[in-house]
Design a protein around this motif. Structure first.
Motif, PDB file in Angstrom:
ATOM      1  N   LEU B 200      -5.668  -3.352   5.895  1.00  0.00           N
ATOM      2  CA  LEU B 200      -5.567  -4.144   4.657  1.00  0.00           C
ATOM      3  C   LEU B 200      -6.793  -5.031   4.439  1.00  0.00           C
ATOM      4  O   LEU B 200      -7.333  -5.105   3.340  1.00  0.00           O
ATOM      5  CB  LEU B 200      -4.289  -5.002   4.687  1.00  0.00           C
ATOM      6  N   ALA B 201      -7.258  -5.694   5.501  1.00  0.00           N
ATOM      7  CA  ALA B 201      -8.381  -6.625   5.372  1.00  0.00           C
ATOM      8  C   ALA B 201      -9.682  -5.900   5.026  1.00  0.00           C
ATOM      9  O   ALA B 201     -10.608  -6.503   4.496  1.00  0.00           O
ATOM     10  CB  ALA B 201      -8.559  -7.403   6.671  1.00  0.00           C
ATOM     11  N   ALA B 202      -9.749  -4.615   5.331  1.00  0.00           N
ATOM     12  CA  ALA B 202     -11.006  -3.869   5.199  1.00  0.00           C
ATOM     13  C   ALA B 202     -11.042  -2.943   3.989  1.00  0.00           C
ATOM     14  O   ALA B 202     -12.121  -2.606   3.503  1.00  0.00           O
ATOM     15  CB  ALA B 202     -11.233  -3.040   6.468  1.00  0.00           C
ATOM     16  N   TYR B 203      -9.889  -2.557   3.496  1.00  0.00           N
ATOM     17  CA  TYR B 203      -9.865  -1.564   2.415  1.00  0.00           C
ATOM     18  C   TYR B 203     -10.610  -2.028   1.158  1.00  0.00           C
ATOM     19  O   TYR B 203     -11.425  -1.288   0.612  1.00  0.00           O
ATOM     20  CB  TYR B 203      -8.410  -1.171   2.086  1.00  0.00           C
ATOM     21  N   PRO B 204     -10.389  -3.265   0.689  1.00  0.00           N
ATOM     22  CA  PRO B 204     -11.117  -3.686  -0.516  1.00  0.00           C
ATOM     23  C   PRO B 204     -12.632  -3.763  -0.290  1.00  0.00           C
ATOM     24  O   PRO B 204     -13.390  -3.793  -1.242  1.00  0.00           O
ATOM     25  CB  PRO B 204     -10.572  -5.085  -0.823  1.00  0.00           C
ATOM     26  N   LEU B 205     -13.044  -3.807   0.977  1.00  0.00           N
ATOM     27  CA  LEU B 205     -14.459  -3.936   1.298  1.00  0.00           C
ATOM     28  C   LEU B 205     -15.104  -2.586   1.578  1.00  0.00           C
ATOM     29  O   LEU B 205     -16.253  -2.523   2.010  1.00  0.00           O
ATOM     30  CB  LEU B 205     -14.640  -4.867   2.503  1.00  0.00           C
ATOM     31  N   GLY B 206     -14.354  -1.502   1.358  1.00  0.00           N
ATOM     32  CA  GLY B 206     -14.966  -0.179   1.441  1.00  0.00           C
ATOM     33  C   GLY B 206     -14.561   0.677   2.618  1.00  0.00           C
ATOM     34  O   GLY B 206     -15.108   1.769   2.795  1.00  0.00           O
ATOM     35  N   ASN B 232      -3.905  -0.349  -5.463  1.00  0.00           N
ATOM     36  CA  ASN B 232      -4.217  -1.789  -5.494  1.00  0.00           C
ATOM     37  C   ASN B 232      -2.962  -2.650  -5.672  1.00  0.00           C
ATOM     38  O   ASN B 232      -2.998  -3.697  -6.311  1.00  0.00           O
ATOM     39  CB  ASN B 232      -5.232  -2.132  -6.591  1.00  0.00           C
ATOM     40  N   TRP B 234      -1.304  -4.978  -3.974  1.00  0.00           N
ATOM     41  CA  TRP B 234      -1.577  -5.772  -2.776  1.00  0.00           C
ATOM     42  C   TRP B 234      -0.310  -6.344  -2.158  1.00  0.00           C
ATOM     43  O   TRP B 234      -0.226  -6.483  -0.932  1.00  0.00           O
ATOM     44  CB  TRP B 234      -2.587  -6.879  -3.101  1.00  0.00           C
ATOM     45  N   ARG B 238       0.609  -5.573   1.599  1.00  0.00           N
ATOM     46  CA  ARG B 238       0.749  -6.670   2.549  1.00  0.00           C
ATOM     47  C   ARG B 238       2.054  -6.535   3.340  1.00  0.00           C
ATOM     48  O   ARG B 238       2.097  -6.707   4.555  1.00  0.00           O
ATOM     49  CB  ARG B 238       0.747  -7.981   1.755  1.00  0.00           C
ATOM     50  N   GLN B 241       1.526  -3.877   5.829  1.00  0.00           N
ATOM     51  CA  GLN B 241       0.614  -4.309   6.894  1.00  0.00           C
ATOM     52  C   GLN B 241       1.329  -5.242   7.872  1.00  0.00           C
ATOM     53  O   GLN B 241       1.151  -5.132   9.083  1.00  0.00           O
ATOM     54  CB  GLN B 241      -0.610  -5.011   6.303  1.00  0.00           C
TER      55      GLN B 241
END
Lengths: 311, 305
Positions: B200-206, B232, B234, B238, B241
């Motif tokens: 979850l923490a990494a998906y929006p960052l690619g 998306n 979230w 969450r 996750q």
């Protein structure tokens, strides 16, 4: 009772004169700069404000000065961390009397205490005040002792005024464990990243952020924060990458074995026309070669042209 | 053929017989179970598969079974990390020969290699095969482990045309971004796969996906999680996750003993765990049953093969 939600918290540096005394003229300007450039609250003196290098009377004076200057325009959060429990407790009590809005404190420096000792230390600090307490998971290298999720959850049980965690471990496992478990007993429990890694902390359920780089690039930090608060995480990615590049340049500069970034932040402040001196010893300012390299690295960060120059 | 890696990819455990010998038939069933339950790729043998407790011959045999069982339905990645680089080179050559789709590697562990040593090691392995290559970033606190810094990653991308991605086990905002902002810019399509679970923490960052620990127990949850990320959504992501994080907390104790223990009550027994790792006790299994019941896993996930 209304819940104190700090929002975007700027963490100012502590300006020093050439003789290493605190430069209160520069600090007054710096406070105005932060308030005029997107701070919802201030926190000081954070590690980036060189809290460890200040004497106990200086820390008290600095806090009183800031609260006086801010004069109620935004909340001021007092950072009180120390090696000794009594020292930290006394400063927390002082901060409450001085008018701080909340306390932030991390496990004691240096002693590498066992978890039960960390719990006791932070419990005593929390019980000494009526203010909201944020426990701080420090960059592990600098404080010596990380805050574990077990410790944090035990403190939730003990301290009704425990408002949340400020996390500079940037560890996703810790963040997910703390927030998902703490919210089962305290639904309003907060998680704020201790620096501008806002996307990951917010998508995991956090809200708000501490910002040590806001003295350098307050506009980008504010935009990133607002996108994250609006859950526009995909849109936030390019901004998050830019601020990570600035963070990387700042942390890689200087001689610090901890990569604490203190020399880099102050060098960047000077380059932005907001000179706050250099760090206090034993932290070294950039030498000539380091400065040349840093100037080149900063010159390669295009977005800084859109950030405010001067005060 | 360009391979696409995305989603919650499954890293099967290694089924063992009661005498601790490798259970080839059981492994076939395990791989097939994952593919039928939505795994977008198969990756073996990760630590979850007791990789370092298998002989090199067993690793080759397992790799063959994985490739044959997946039968091109999904890509198969073979982990070639070992204690000795010679074994890694051998496993990489073997993976190519049997038709694996890619390899995952790391410089030999347990030596605290310097950045230059990691570079040399990955270049030797990467130029030794034509297969696409992932590296495994495994930094531990206090500078131990094998860490791929952004500078090292950039140099490897320049050097190796077949370097297509990273398994990232830093679980760390700063470390992840230092790699992602450089690698995704230099090589669009570079696959950053979180190993394990904390996507979850990494998906929006690619990040394109994760390697899964809990998939042997809860494949539906894994698939629902990734669908929420793609949409998306979230709040839903969450919730998944948090649940996956709770499962990870249960399983990481004496990994993968607890995971193998929990598979018994899902109707997919895979045998004991090789020493020095313990095999889950009856008490531990009973504790896991209560936890999985509370989490709703027993009620919502597939039973049996």
């Amino acid at each position: 009772m209304t819940i104190f939600k700090p929002g975007l918290v700027h963490a100012p540096v502590t300006p020093f004169r050439a003789d290493q005394s605190i430069d209160y003229d520069a600090f007054a300007r710096l406070i105005e700069f932060h308030l005029g450039n997107g701070a919802d609250a201030l926190a000081l003196p954070m590690p980036e404000g060189e809290d460890m290098s200040l004497t106990d009377p200086e820390k008290r004076e600095l806090l009183e000065f800031a609260i006086g200057r801010v004069n109620g325009r935004v909340p001021v959060i007092a950072h009180v961390s120390d090696a000794g429990t009594a020292l930290a407790v006394a400063r927390a009590v002082h901060a409450e009397k001085a008018g701080a809005a909340a306390i932030v404190s991390h496990p004691p420096y240096f002693w590498h205490p066992k978890p039960a000792m960390v719990v006791e230390h932070l419990t005593q600090i929390g019980r000494a005040v009526g203010l909201p307490l944020f426990i701080f998971n420090p960059p592990v290298e600098s404080a010596g002792t990380p805050l574990t999720s077990e410790t944090a959850l035990e403190l939730v049980e003990r301290l009704p005024n425990l408002a949340g965690v400020v996390d500079s471990s940037f560890d996703w496992v810790f963040m997910a464990e703390v927030i998902s478990n703490a919210r089962r007993t305290r639904p309003e429990f907060q998680l704020l990243p201790g620096a501008e890694f806002i996307v990951s902390a917010t998508v995991l359920g956090g809200g708000g952020a501490f910002s040590p780089l806001s003295g350098i690039a307050p506009r980008l930090v504010r935009r990133l924060y607002e996108l994250c608060e609006g859950e526009k995480f995909i849109e936030a990615r390019p901004l998050q990458e830019k601020i990570a590049a600035l963070n990387h340049a700042v942390k890689e500069a200087g001689a610090s074995g901890l990569k604490d970034g203190l020399a880099g932040i102050k060098a960047a402040m000077t380059l932005m026309g907001r000179a706050c001196g250099v760090p206090r010893p034993p932290v070294r300012a950039l030498d000539q070669a380091g400065r040349t390299k840093f100037v080149a690295a900063i010159a390669g960060i295009a977005f800084l042209k859109d950030e405010p120059q001067g005060w | 053929m360009a391979i696409t890696l995305k989603g919650v990819m499954q890293a099967p455990v290694t089924p063992l017989k009661d005498d601790f010998s490798f259970d080839g038939k059981g492994f076939e069933k395990m791989v097939d179970f994952h593919v039928r339950n939505g795994a977008p790729a198969i990756a073996w043998p990760h630590h979850k598969a007791e990789s370092l407790n298998l002989t090199i011959a067993e690793r080759k045999l397992g790799a063959e079974i994985a490739v044959k069982t997946a039968a091109k339905r999904v890509p198969v990645s073979i982990f070639v990390g070992t204690l000795s680089e010679e074994d890694s080179l051998d496993l990489a050559r073997h993976a190519q020969k049997i038709g694996a789709d890619l390899i995952l590697t790391i410089s030999p562990y347990c030596r605290r290699p310097a950045q230059e040593e990691i570079y040399d090691s990955i270049v030797r392995i990467g130029t030794n095969t034509d297969l696409p290559l992932l590296t495994y970033n495994s930094p531990w606190r206090n500078g131990e482990g094998v860490e791929f810094t952004s500078e090292l990653t950039a140099r490897l991308i320049e050097r190796l045309p077949n370097y297509i991605g990273m398994k990232d086990a830093s679980f760390h905002s700063q470390k992840f971004l230092d790699i992602s902002r450089v690698a995704l810019n230099m090589r669009p399509g570079f696959s950053i796969i979180i190993g394990v679970e904390h996507l979850l923490a990494a998906y929006p960052l690619g990040a394109c996906g994760s390697f899964s620990s809990s998939g042997a127990i809860a494949p539906n949850l894994c698939n629902r999680f990734f669908a929420a990320l793609v949409a998306n959504d979230w709040a839903a992501a969450r919730e998944c996750q948090y649940k996956i994080s709770r499962l990870w907390r249960l399983f990481k104790e004496q990994y993968p003993s607890s995971l193998k223990g929990a598979m018994i009550m899902m109707g997919r027994p895979v045998g004991p765990t090789r020493p020095p790792l313990p095999t889950a006790t009856k008490e531990r299994i009973e504790f896991l049953r209560e936890q999985l019941d509370q989490l709703g896993i027993l009620q919502t996930e597939p039973q049996g093969w």
